[in-house]
Scaffold this motif. Sequence first.
Motif, PDB file in Angstrom:
ATOM      1  N   GLU A  23     -17.965 -34.351 -74.882  1.00 26.09           N
ATOM      2  CA  GLU A  23     -17.198 -35.578 -74.660  1.00 26.09           C
ATOM      3  C   GLU A  23     -16.832 -35.733 -73.180  1.00 26.09           C
ATOM      4  O   GLU A  23     -16.933 -36.825 -72.621  1.00 26.09           O
ATOM      5  N   ILE A  24     -16.416 -34.635 -72.548  1.00 24.68           N
ATOM      6  CA  ILE A  24     -16.074 -34.655 -71.121  1.00 24.68           C
ATOM      7  C   ILE A  24     -17.288 -35.083 -70.304  1.00 24.68           C
ATOM      8  O   ILE A  24     -17.191 -35.928 -69.411  1.00 24.68           O
ATOM      9  N   LEU A  25     -18.440 -34.507 -70.621  1.00 24.70           N
ATOM     10  CA  LEU A  25     -19.652 -34.796 -69.854  1.00 24.70           C
ATOM     11  C   LEU A  25     -20.126 -36.239 -70.069  1.00 24.70           C
ATOM     12  O   LEU A  25     -20.614 -36.884 -69.140  1.00 24.70           O
ATOM     13  N   GLU A  26     -19.957 -36.754 -71.274  1.00 24.53           N
ATOM     14  CA  GLU A  26     -20.309 -38.153 -71.528  1.00 24.53           C
ATOM     15  C   GLU A  26     -19.386 -39.092 -70.758  1.00 24.53           C
ATOM     16  O   GLU A  26     -19.822 -40.106 -70.221  1.00 24.53           O
ATOM     17  N   LYS A  27     -18.102 -38.733 -70.679  1.00 20.13           N
ATOM     18  CA  LYS A  27     -17.158 -39.537 -69.892  1.00 20.13           C
ATOM     19  C   LYS A  27     -17.523 -39.479 -68.413  1.00 20.13           C
ATOM     20  O   LYS A  27     -17.483 -40.501 -67.728  1.00 20.13           O
ATOM     21  N   LEU A  28     -17.872 -38.288 -67.923  1.00 18.08           N
ATOM     22  CA  LEU A  28     -18.268 -38.156 -66.523  1.00 18.08           C
ATOM     23  C   LEU A  28     -19.492 -39.003 -66.230  1.00 18.08           C
ATOM     24  O   LEU A  28     -19.559 -39.677 -65.203  1.00 18.08           O
ATOM     25  N   SER A  29     -20.437 -39.008 -67.134  1.00 16.43           N
ATOM     26  CA  SER A  29     -21.632 -39.822 -66.966  1.00 16.43           C
ATOM     27  C   SER A  29     -21.271 -41.310 -66.898  1.00 16.43           C
ATOM     28  O   SER A  29     -21.775 -42.049 -66.042  1.00 16.43           O
ATOM     29  N   ALA A  30     -20.362 -41.746 -67.770  1.00 18.64           N
ATOM     30  CA  ALA A  30     -19.919 -43.147 -67.759  1.00 18.64           C
ATOM     31  C   ALA A  30     -19.203 -43.465 -66.445  1.00 18.64           C
ATOM     32  O   ALA A  30     -19.392 -44.548 -65.869  1.00 18.64           O
ATOM     33  N   ILE A  31     -18.417 -42.523 -65.950  1.00 21.64           N
ATOM     34  CA  ILE A  31     -17.704 -42.713 -64.679  1.00 21.64           C
ATOM     35  C   ILE A  31     -18.704 -42.859 -63.542  1.00 21.64           C
ATOM     36  O   ILE A  31     -18.578 -43.761 -62.700  1.00 21.64           O
ATOM     37  N   LEU A  32     -19.706 -41.984 -63.501  1.00 23.56           N
ATOM     38  CA  LEU A  32     -20.711 -42.041 -62.428  1.00 23.56           C
ATOM     39  C   LEU A  32     -21.473 -43.359 -62.448  1.00 23.56           C
ATOM     40  O   LEU A  32     -21.768 -43.927 -61.393  1.00 23.56           O
ATOM     41  N   HIS A  33     -21.771 -43.867 -63.625  1.00 23.15           N
ATOM     42  CA  HIS A  33     -22.472 -45.157 -63.722  1.00 23.15           C
ATOM     43  C   HIS A  33     -21.561 -46.300 -63.264  1.00 23.15           C
ATOM     44  O   HIS A  33     -22.010 -47.216 -62.586  1.00 23.15           O
ATOM     45  N   ALA A  34     -20.286 -46.244 -63.629  1.00 25.19           N
ATOM     46  CA  ALA A  34     -19.346 -47.300 -63.239  1.00 25.19           C
ATOM     47  C   ALA A  34     -19.084 -47.306 -61.737  1.00 25.19           C
ATOM     48  O   ALA A  34     -18.844 -48.361 -61.146  1.00 25.19           O
ATOM     49  N   MET A  35     -19.144 -46.132 -61.119  1.00 24.89           N
ATOM     50  CA  MET A  35     -18.879 -46.039 -59.677  1.00 24.89           C
ATOM     51  C   MET A  35     -19.858 -46.872 -58.857  1.00 24.89           C
ATOM     52  O   MET A  35     -19.525 -47.318 -57.766  1.00 24.89           O
ATOM     53  N   LYS A  36     -21.042 -47.095 -59.382  1.00 21.83           N
ATOM     54  CA  LYS A  36     -22.062 -47.859 -58.649  1.00 21.83           C
ATOM     55  C   LYS A  36     -21.616 -49.289 -58.390  1.00 21.83           C
ATOM     56  O   LYS A  36     -22.016 -49.893 -57.400  1.00 21.83           O
TER      57      LYS A  36
END
Length: 110
Positions: free
Chosen positions: A9-22
């Motif tokens: 779950e943490i890693l999926e959230k991090l992935s979503a954060i990295l995509h949103a940062m763009k």
Amino acid sequence: MVSDGQRREILEKLSAILHAMKTCSSIKEVEEATGIPSSTIQRYLNREDYYHDLVGIGLLKPENVPKAIQYTKDWLQTSKQAGLRRGGKTSQERHGYQKTKDGKFNGPSR
């Protein structure tokens, strides 16, 4: 200690954060885009081990880990500088400011 499910779950959230940062320029914007609290965003972005774990579940290629970490560091620094500028402008709008005769900032006007 976190369970495998929590780690995923943490890693999926991090992935979503990295995509949103763009498309976002601040942690507040990322929070609004993802629904993840800003304190959690900042905590996840500063954990380099999480980037390596993203490789293990196939969300990041091994050769992109250093790039992702550096991109995040640069993005956080830029976001911080922009936030400090906005804070200074807001403070000046609310409280005014004074300058000395030679043009140096002299604090809020009273």
